[in-house]
Scaffold this motif. Structure first.
Motif, PDB file in Angstrom:
ATOM      1  N   LYS A  90      -3.424  89.102  28.082  1.00 27.32           N
ATOM      2  CA  LYS A  90      -3.388  89.366  26.643  1.00 27.32           C
ATOM      3  C   LYS A  90      -4.319  88.456  25.845  1.00 27.32           C
ATOM      4  O   LYS A  90      -4.543  88.687  24.665  1.00 27.32           O
ATOM      5  N   TRP A  91      -4.845  87.395  26.464  1.00 26.32           N
ATOM      6  CA  TRP A  91      -5.689  86.475  25.710  1.00 26.32           C
ATOM      7  C   TRP A  91      -7.060  87.067  25.402  1.00 26.32           C
ATOM      8  O   TRP A  91      -7.773  86.601  24.525  1.00 26.32           O
ATOM      9  N   CYS A  92      -7.467  88.130  26.109  1.00 30.97           N
ATOM     10  CA  CYS A  92      -8.820  88.652  25.955  1.00 30.97           C
ATOM     11  C   CYS A  92      -8.809  90.009  25.250  1.00 30.97           C
ATOM     12  O   CYS A  92      -8.246  90.976  25.779  1.00 30.97           O
ATOM     13  N   PRO A  93      -9.429  90.125  24.088  1.00 37.67           N
ATOM     14  CA  PRO A  93      -9.502  91.411  23.387  1.00 37.67           C
ATOM     15  C   PRO A  93     -10.643  92.267  23.949  1.00 37.67           C
ATOM     16  O   PRO A  93     -11.405  91.835  24.815  1.00 37.67           O
ATOM     17  N   LYS A  94     -10.793  93.474  23.444  1.00 44.17           N
ATOM     18  CA  LYS A  94     -11.887  94.351  23.835  1.00 44.17           C
ATOM     19  C   LYS A  94     -13.186  93.921  23.151  1.00 44.17           C
ATOM     20  O   LYS A  94     -13.200  93.610  21.965  1.00 44.17           O
ATOM     21  N   PHE A  95     -14.285  93.926  23.910  1.00 44.72           N
ATOM     22  CA  PHE A  95     -15.616  93.643  23.387  1.00 44.72           C
ATOM     23  C   PHE A  95     -16.495  94.869  23.647  1.00 44.72           C
ATOM     24  O   PHE A  95     -17.342  94.864  24.531  1.00 44.72           O
ATOM     25  N   ASN A  96     -16.290  95.897  22.867  1.00 45.16           N
ATOM     26  CA  ASN A  96     -16.986  97.157  23.122  1.00 45.16           C
ATOM     27  C   ASN A  96     -18.476  97.096  22.818  1.00 45.16           C
ATOM     28  O   ASN A  96     -19.248  97.892  23.358  1.00 45.16           O
ATOM     29  N   ASN A  97     -18.902  96.184  21.938  1.00 48.89           N
ATOM     30  CA  ASN A  97     -20.318  96.086  21.571  1.00 48.89           C
ATOM     31  C   ASN A  97     -21.091  95.103  22.443  1.00 48.89           C
ATOM     32  O   ASN A  97     -22.321  95.030  22.347  1.00 48.89           O
ATOM     33  N   LEU A  98     -20.388  94.342  23.265  1.00 55.07           N
ATOM     34  CA  LEU A  98     -21.014  93.235  23.985  1.00 55.07           C
ATOM     35  C   LEU A  98     -21.948  93.744  25.087  1.00 55.07           C
ATOM     36  O   LEU A  98     -21.540  94.516  25.952  1.00 55.07           O
ATOM     37  N   THR A  99     -23.208  93.281  25.031  1.00 57.99           N
ATOM     38  CA  THR A  99     -24.179  93.645  26.067  1.00 57.99           C
ATOM     39  C   THR A  99     -24.632  92.439  26.884  1.00 57.99           C
ATOM     40  O   THR A  99     -25.139  92.610  27.992  1.00 57.99           O
ATOM     41  N   ALA A 100     -24.485  91.218  26.343  1.00 58.22           N
ATOM     42  CA  ALA A 100     -24.893  90.010  27.066  1.00 58.22           C
ATOM     43  C   ALA A 100     -23.763  88.984  26.979  1.00 58.22           C
ATOM     44  O   ALA A 100     -23.339  88.620  25.886  1.00 58.22           O
ATOM     45  N   ARG A 154      -6.780  84.004  21.597  1.00 63.28           N
ATOM     46  CA  ARG A 154      -6.892  85.449  21.394  1.00 63.28           C
ATOM     47  C   ARG A 154      -7.326  85.764  19.964  1.00 63.28           C
ATOM     48  O   ARG A 154      -8.209  86.595  19.739  1.00 63.28           O
ATOM     49  N   ARG A 155      -6.732  85.106  18.986  1.00 56.71           N
ATOM     50  CA  ARG A 155      -7.093  85.343  17.589  1.00 56.71           C
ATOM     51  C   ARG A 155      -8.556  84.982  17.344  1.00 56.71           C
ATOM     52  O   ARG A 155      -9.291  85.689  16.653  1.00 56.71           O
ATOM     53  N   PHE A 156      -8.984  83.871  17.923  1.00 60.75           N
ATOM     54  CA  PHE A 156     -10.353  83.403  17.781  1.00 60.75           C
ATOM     55  C   PHE A 156     -11.333  84.408  18.388  1.00 60.75           C
ATOM     56  O   PHE A 156     -12.330  84.803  17.769  1.00 60.75           O
ATOM     57  N   LEU A 157     -11.042  84.860  19.615  1.00 63.77           N
ATOM     58  CA  LEU A 157     -11.920  85.814  20.287  1.00 63.77           C
ATOM     59  C   LEU A 157     -11.908  87.182  19.606  1.00 63.77           C
ATOM     60  O   LEU A 157     -12.934  87.859  19.549  1.00 63.77           O
ATOM     61  N   ARG A 158     -10.761  87.584  19.110  1.00 63.42           N
ATOM     62  CA  ARG A 158     -10.689  88.878  18.429  1.00 63.42           C
ATOM     63  C   ARG A 158     -11.613  88.902  17.221  1.00 63.42           C
ATOM     64  O   ARG A 158     -12.224  89.932  16.909  1.00 63.42           O
ATOM     65  N   SER A 159     -11.740  87.763  16.528  1.00 68.70           N
ATOM     66  CA  SER A 159     -12.640  87.694  15.380  1.00 68.70           C
ATOM     67  C   SER A 159     -14.103  87.822  15.794  1.00 68.70           C
ATOM     68  O   SER A 159     -14.960  88.119  14.968  1.00 68.70           O
ATOM     69  N   LEU A 160     -14.378  87.588  17.084  1.00 74.92           N
ATOM     70  CA  LEU A 160     -15.749  87.681  17.601  1.00 74.92           C
ATOM     71  C   LEU A 160     -15.996  88.987  18.344  1.00 74.92           C
ATOM     72  O   LEU A 160     -17.075  89.181  18.915  1.00 74.92           O
ATOM     73  N   SER A 161     -15.033  89.885  18.347  1.00 76.79           N
ATOM     74  CA  SER A 161     -15.091  91.054  19.233  1.00 76.79           C
ATOM     75  C   SER A 161     -16.184  92.045  18.872  1.00 76.79           C
ATOM     76  O   SER A 161     -16.470  92.952  19.648  1.00 76.79           O
ATOM     77  N   ASP A 181      -8.377  83.475  42.512  1.00 79.35           N
ATOM     78  CA  ASP A 181      -8.540  84.923  42.655  1.00 79.35           C
ATOM     79  C   ASP A 181      -9.450  85.490  41.560  1.00 79.35           C
ATOM     80  O   ASP A 181      -9.564  86.699  41.426  1.00 79.35           O
ATOM     81  N   TYR A 182     -10.105  84.604  40.778  1.00 73.97           N
ATOM     82  CA  TYR A 182     -11.055  85.023  39.758  1.00 73.97           C
ATOM     83  C   TYR A 182     -10.430  85.971  38.730  1.00 73.97           C
ATOM     84  O   TYR A 182     -11.088  86.843  38.183  1.00 73.97           O
ATOM     85  N   TYR A 183      -9.145  85.774  38.481  1.00 72.32           N
ATOM     86  CA  TYR A 183      -8.428  86.687  37.589  1.00 72.32           C
ATOM     87  C   TYR A 183      -9.013  86.685  36.191  1.00 72.32           C
ATOM     88  O   TYR A 183      -9.196  87.745  35.572  1.00 72.32           O
ATOM     89  N   SER A 184      -9.335  85.490  35.674  1.00 69.50           N
ATOM     90  CA  SER A 184      -9.862  85.407  34.309  1.00 69.50           C
ATOM     91  C   SER A 184     -11.185  86.152  34.181  1.00 69.50           C
ATOM     92  O   SER A 184     -11.449  86.806  33.169  1.00 69.50           O
ATOM     93  N   LEU A 185     -12.025  86.059  35.198  1.00 71.95           N
ATOM     94  CA  LEU A 185     -13.294  86.772  35.167  1.00 71.95           C
ATOM     95  C   LEU A 185     -13.062  88.281  35.159  1.00 71.95           C
ATOM     96  O   LEU A 185     -13.707  89.028  34.407  1.00 71.95           O
ATOM     97  N   LYS A 186     -12.153  88.738  35.977  1.00 71.95           N
ATOM     98  CA  LYS A 186     -11.866  90.173  36.039  1.00 71.95           C
ATOM     99  C   LYS A 186     -11.308  90.682  34.713  1.00 71.95           C
ATOM    100  O   LYS A 186     -11.664  91.772  34.255  1.00 71.95           O
ATOM    101  N   VAL A 187     -10.458  89.883  34.076  1.00 74.34           N
ATOM    102  CA  VAL A 187      -9.909  90.288  32.779  1.00 74.34           C
ATOM    103  C   VAL A 187     -11.042  90.432  31.765  1.00 74.34           C
ATOM    104  O   VAL A 187     -11.086  91.404  30.994  1.00 74.34           O
TER     105      VAL A 187
END
Length: 416
Positions: free
Chosen positions: A309-319, A267-274, A330-336
């Motif tokens: 909780k492991w996935c932060p918001k990526f509001n700028n992400l287009t690709a 989560r910390r790693f991904l948040r830095s890339l958000s 159940d593809y939960y990780s993809l949905k998150v």
């Protein structure tokens, strides 16, 4: 013609200008020769008297041991010929600035080598020569074992803008020397490297790639602090995922994590890339099979996939590209992920090969609903035995994707 460079006809002429260098045809010839390997460049001297010393002023050097592969019956003899030739070549060339320096070098493996530092000496000498010749681009590829790279050569002022290192050991102080001695460095690509430094910092780098089996040798958590960075590629192994500091300029990232990384670190790693607009995220979770037989085989996801909780918001992400995933049934990780990427335009899925035996249940979709209203293209890259593409399609169509936006691509059956 292995010994061409030692012939009497190759004795250096006056240390000044190359004959005819003001002539346009010679300038074109010199440009063409600069794209040859060093041995091939020297061999052009026999084609014309006008070309006799032209090789001495090339601004690109491509020194590769592979040019000597058929000239002796052992690695040691081929290596000796290569080193003798390259040392002679660099000694006789004119002191003209270099644009590019490429080196392909053989390092004896640990079972053969008596002194790795001594085996690395010639390569370090040649790289130093390139840096002192104001080379702007340096690429070093080593095979058999890792080169012991001397970090001190980068401490003096260099004109480097691009540095690519493959299969070398980066001893402590390497990145500090880059910071002080290479003020114009913008591109740094590392593959199969051993990294002793814990902190990677720079005020100039725009592109950093650390991947392809590179590893951090310290048990401490590494830190990457590069405010100017616009592209990050990271797939190295470390005791913990690195701390990413001040990534405000980052636009594109391609990163990999695995099942050994904790949910908090991911989560910390991904948040830095958000803040990025383009992200490729590769995750290899654990695969566990029930013992009842093939008909009951299934992929058990890391518990991360059941913890939103492991996935932060990526509001700028287009690709977004999701690769190497062993998606839960159940593809939960993809949905998150999709819930946290509201402005996606392009989505590419590259799920890892799994062994599902039934249609995946997507009844829980309403519980974690998402919309894909901005997505213009969905590409699903499937392998034999991977998740049922019809189920993936059905799942994503429920999120608002039309069938016309979905494209399937089949990978080679041997890739996974």
């Amino acid at each position: 013609m292995a010994d061409t460079i030692d012939r009497g006809g190759m004795a250096p002429g006056p240390p000044g200008r190359v004959p005819g260098e003001d002539c346009r045809i010679n300038a074109l010839l010199l440009h063409a020769i600069s794209f040859l390997g060093t041995r091939q460049a020297v061999q052009t001297c026999v084609l014309s008297r006008r070309w006799r010393h032209l090789w001495r002023s090339v601004d690109r050097i491509n020194a590769t041991r592979h040019e000597f592969d058929g000239m002796a019956d052992s690695e040691e003899k081929r290596d000796f010929l290569f080193k003798k030739f390259t040392n002679r070549f660099l000694m006789l060339r004119n002191p003209v600035p270099l644009d590019e320096f490429q080196l392909s070098y053989y390092m004896p493996d640990q079972e053969v080598s008596v002194d790795p530092d001594a085996d690395s000496e010639d390569a370090n000498l040649w790289i130093r020569h390139a840096l002192q010749s104001n080379a702007r681009s340096v690429e070093v590829k080593i095979w058999a074992d890792r080169l012991h790279l001397d970090p001190a050569m980068f401490a003096s002022k260099c004109f480097l803008t691009s540095l690519q290192l493959s299969c070398v050991i980066l001893f402590h102080g390497f990145f500090r020397n880059l910071q002080t001695g290479c003020p114009s460095l913008e591109h740094l690509l590392l593959s199969y490297c051993a990294i002793d430094d814990v902190e990677i910092s720079s005020q100039t780098l725009k592109v950093l790639t650390i991947g392809d089996s590179s590893n951090f040798t310290s048990d401490e958590q590494p830190c990457i602090y590069i405010p100017s960075l616009s592209y990050l590629g990271f797939s190295a192994s470390a005791a913990r995922l690195p701390l990413l500091k001040d990534m405000g300029s980052l636009v594109t990232a391609s990163v990999s994590v695995d099942s050994g990384d904790t949910v908090a670190d991911i989560r910390r790693f991904l948040r830095s890339l958000s803040g990025v607009t383009n992200l490729e995220f590769n995750y290899s979770g654990k695969k566990m099979c029930k013992p009842e037989g093939p008909q009951h085989n299934m992929c058990i996801s890391l518990k991360m996939e059941k913890n939103s909780k492991w996935c932060p918001k990526f509001n700028n992400l287009t690709a977004l590209t999701l690769g190497e995933w062993r998606l839960s049934e159940d593809y939960y990780s993809l949905k998150v992920f999709l819930q946290n990427c509201p402005n996606l335009v392009k989505l590419t899925l590259k799920p890892k090969k799994c062994y599902y035996t039934s249609e995946t249940n997507i009844a829980e979709l309403e519980e974690g609903s998402f919309t894909c209203r901005h997505i213009e293209m969905l590409e699903i890259v499937c392998s034999e035995g991977g998740p049922n593409p019809n189920v993936l399609e059905k799942l994503l169509v429920k999120g608002g994707i039309t069938f016309g936006q979905v494209r399937f691509r089949q990978t080679d059956k041997n890739q996974n």
